[in-house]
Design an enzyme around this catalytic site. Structure first.
Site, PDB file in Angstrom:
ATOM      1  CE  LYS A  64      -3.985  -2.171   2.264  1.00  0.00           C
ATOM      2  NZ  LYS A  64      -5.024  -2.021   3.326  1.00  0.00           N
ATOM      3  CE1 TYR A 104      -9.315  -2.672   0.013  1.00  0.00           C
ATOM      4  CE2 TYR A 104      -8.389  -0.922  -1.298  1.00  0.00           C
ATOM      5  CZ  TYR A 104      -8.224  -1.990  -0.448  1.00  0.00           C
ATOM      6  OH  TYR A 104      -6.960  -2.388  -0.064  1.00  0.00           O
ATOM      7  CG  ASN A 167      -3.710  -2.200   6.749  1.00  0.00           C
ATOM      8  OD1 ASN A 167      -3.553  -1.862   5.580  1.00  0.00           O
ATOM      9  ND2 ASN A 167      -4.737  -2.925   7.153  1.00  0.00           N
ATOM     10  CG  HIS A 170      -5.354  -6.248  -0.459  1.00  0.00           C
ATOM     11  ND1 HIS A 170      -6.601  -6.066   0.097  1.00  0.00           N
ATOM     12  CD2 HIS A 170      -5.485  -7.251  -1.363  1.00  0.00           C
ATOM     13  CE1 HIS A 170      -7.450  -6.923  -0.459  1.00  0.00           C
ATOM     14  NE2 HIS A 170      -6.798  -7.651  -1.358  1.00  0.00           N
ATOM     15  CD  GLU A 181      -8.949  -8.897  -3.733  1.00  0.00           C
ATOM     16  OE1 GLU A 181      -9.854  -8.618  -2.925  1.00  0.00           O
ATOM     17  OE2 GLU A 181      -7.848  -9.379  -3.377  1.00  0.00           O
TER      18      GLU A 181
HETATM   19  P1  IDP Z   1      -7.993  -6.711   5.622  1.00  0.00           P
HETATM   20  O1  IDP Z   1      -7.189  -5.766   4.750  1.00  0.00           O
HETATM   21  O2  IDP Z   1      -7.195  -7.203   6.790  1.00  0.00           O
HETATM   22  O3  IDP Z   1      -8.618  -7.832   4.838  1.00  0.00           O
HETATM   23  P2  IDP Z   1     -10.638  -5.509   5.706  1.00  0.00           P
HETATM   24  O4  IDP Z   1     -11.597  -5.635   6.848  1.00  0.00           O
HETATM   25  O5  IDP Z   1     -10.913  -6.243   4.449  1.00  0.00           O
HETATM   26  O6  IDP Z   1      -9.180  -5.852   6.273  1.00  0.00           O
HETATM   27  O7  IDP Z   1     -10.542  -3.953   5.387  1.00  0.00           O
HETATM   28  C1  IDP Z   1      -9.916  -3.498   4.197  1.00  0.00           C
HETATM   29  C2  IDP Z   1      -9.000  -2.347   4.547  1.00  0.00           C
HETATM   30  O8  IDP Z   1      -9.787  -1.265   5.053  1.00  0.00           O
HETATM   31  C3  IDP Z   1      -7.998  -2.625   5.665  1.00  0.00           C
HETATM   32  O9  IDP Z   1      -6.819  -3.259   5.211  1.00  0.00           O
HETATM   33  C4  IDP Z   1      -7.708  -1.233   6.184  1.00  0.00           C
HETATM   34  O10 IDP Z   1      -6.790  -0.554   5.333  1.00  0.00           O
HETATM   35  C5  IDP Z   1      -9.065  -0.564   6.052  1.00  0.00           C
HETATM   36  N1  IDP Z   1      -9.804  -0.650   7.323  1.00  0.00           N
HETATM   37  C6  IDP Z   1     -10.393  -1.737   7.871  1.00  0.00           C
HETATM   38  N2  IDP Z   1     -10.987  -1.457   9.039  1.00  0.00           N
HETATM   39  C7  IDP Z   1     -10.758  -0.129   9.240  1.00  0.00           C
HETATM   40  C8  IDP Z   1     -11.136   0.784  10.302  1.00  0.00           C
HETATM   41  O11 IDP Z   1     -11.791   0.429  11.275  1.00  0.00           O
HETATM   42  N3  IDP Z   1     -10.721   2.077  10.132  1.00  0.00           N
HETATM   43  C9  IDP Z   1     -10.007   2.513   9.061  1.00  0.00           C
HETATM   44  N4  IDP Z   1      -9.635   1.685   8.049  1.00  0.00           N
HETATM   45  C10 IDP Z   1     -10.008   0.394   8.147  1.00  0.00           C
HETATM   46 MG    MG Z   2     -10.036  -7.760   3.312  1.00  0.00          MG
END
Ligand code: IDP
Ligand code: MG
Length: 192
Positions: A64, A104, A167, A170, A181
């Site tokens: 990312k 997304y 974070n 992905h 994807e």
């Molecule tokens: P993942 O990437 O671990 O699969 P997902 O729940 O699919 O997590 O969420 C997609 C992305 O959305 C996350 O990687 C993160 O960047 C963002 N995200 C998820 N939850 C939050 C939140 O509570 N606040 C802000 N961003 C979030």
């Molecule tokens: Mg996810």
């Protein structure tokens, strides 16, 4: 429009397509025919509960914008290959607001969707298709929990990420989504 015409059309279509229910989208909106054969297969396998014969040993990842900006591309690719993943496709690119929104779309109803889309289009990313036995689960283990504060010691998010929104990486959550994807970024002749 019957299936043969749709598959015929695929031969002259581009690789990008709308990730959610591409077949239905195409039938309703004839102006945008973004169809990919694998997405049609995924749709019918789901609809009729047919066990798909698609590969179960691939996942899709993005490094990312935060991790790219902080200079972690090399270290993250190193961690990925050291963990036994083979790189099938690799691309340094940048999402726009529109393409990040499409990628997304599954999170469109979540409160952080708008911030997620603007963050993911804020700078270049690295996209990749990876191959390994048990790829989906093993890669999720390698990257760690969504929130880096909760990610296990030694995971990519624990090492390189600073916050739940920025974070670092992905990782696909299922075989079906890995295929969708991967198709979002890579044509057949970009995979090796
Ligand atoms: P993942 O990437 O671990 O699969 P997902 O729940 O699919 O997590 O969420 C997609 C992305 O959305 C996350 O990687 C993160 O960047 C963002 N995200 C998820 N939850 C939050 C939140 O509570 N606040 C802000 N961003 C979030
Ligand atoms: Mg996810």
């Amino acid at each position: 429009m019957e299936i043969n015409r749709i598959i015929q059309h695929k031969k002259s279509s581009v690789s990008h397509f709308k990730p959610n229910y591409p077949l239905l989208t195409s039938i309703r909106d004839r102006k945008t025919m973004f169809i990919d054969y694998s997405s049609i297969k995924t749709y019918f396998c789901k609809k009729f509960d047919i066990k798909s014969t698609m590969s179960t040993n691939r996942t899709f990842t993005m490094i990312k914008p935060d991790a790219v900006a902080n200079g972690h591309i090399g270290s993250i690719i190193n961690d990925i290959t050291n963990a036994g993943f083979k790189i099938i496709a690799l691309k340094y690119t940048k999402l726009t607001d529109e393409t990040a929104g499409q990628f997304y779309a599954v999170h469109a109803e979540r409160p952080f969707y708008k911030d997620l889309v603007s963050f993911m289009s804020s700078g270049p990313i690295v996209a990749a298709i990876l191959e390994k036995d048990n790829a989906i689960e093993d890669f999720r283990k390698l990257i760690g929990a969504t929130n880096p504060a909760e990610a296990a010691e030694g995971t990519i998010r624990q090492k390189y990420a600073k916050s739940i929104d920025a974070n670092a990486v992905h990782g696909s959550d299922s075989d079906e989504n890995a295929e969708i994807e991967g198709n979002f970024f890579f044509k057949a002749d970009e995979r090796f």
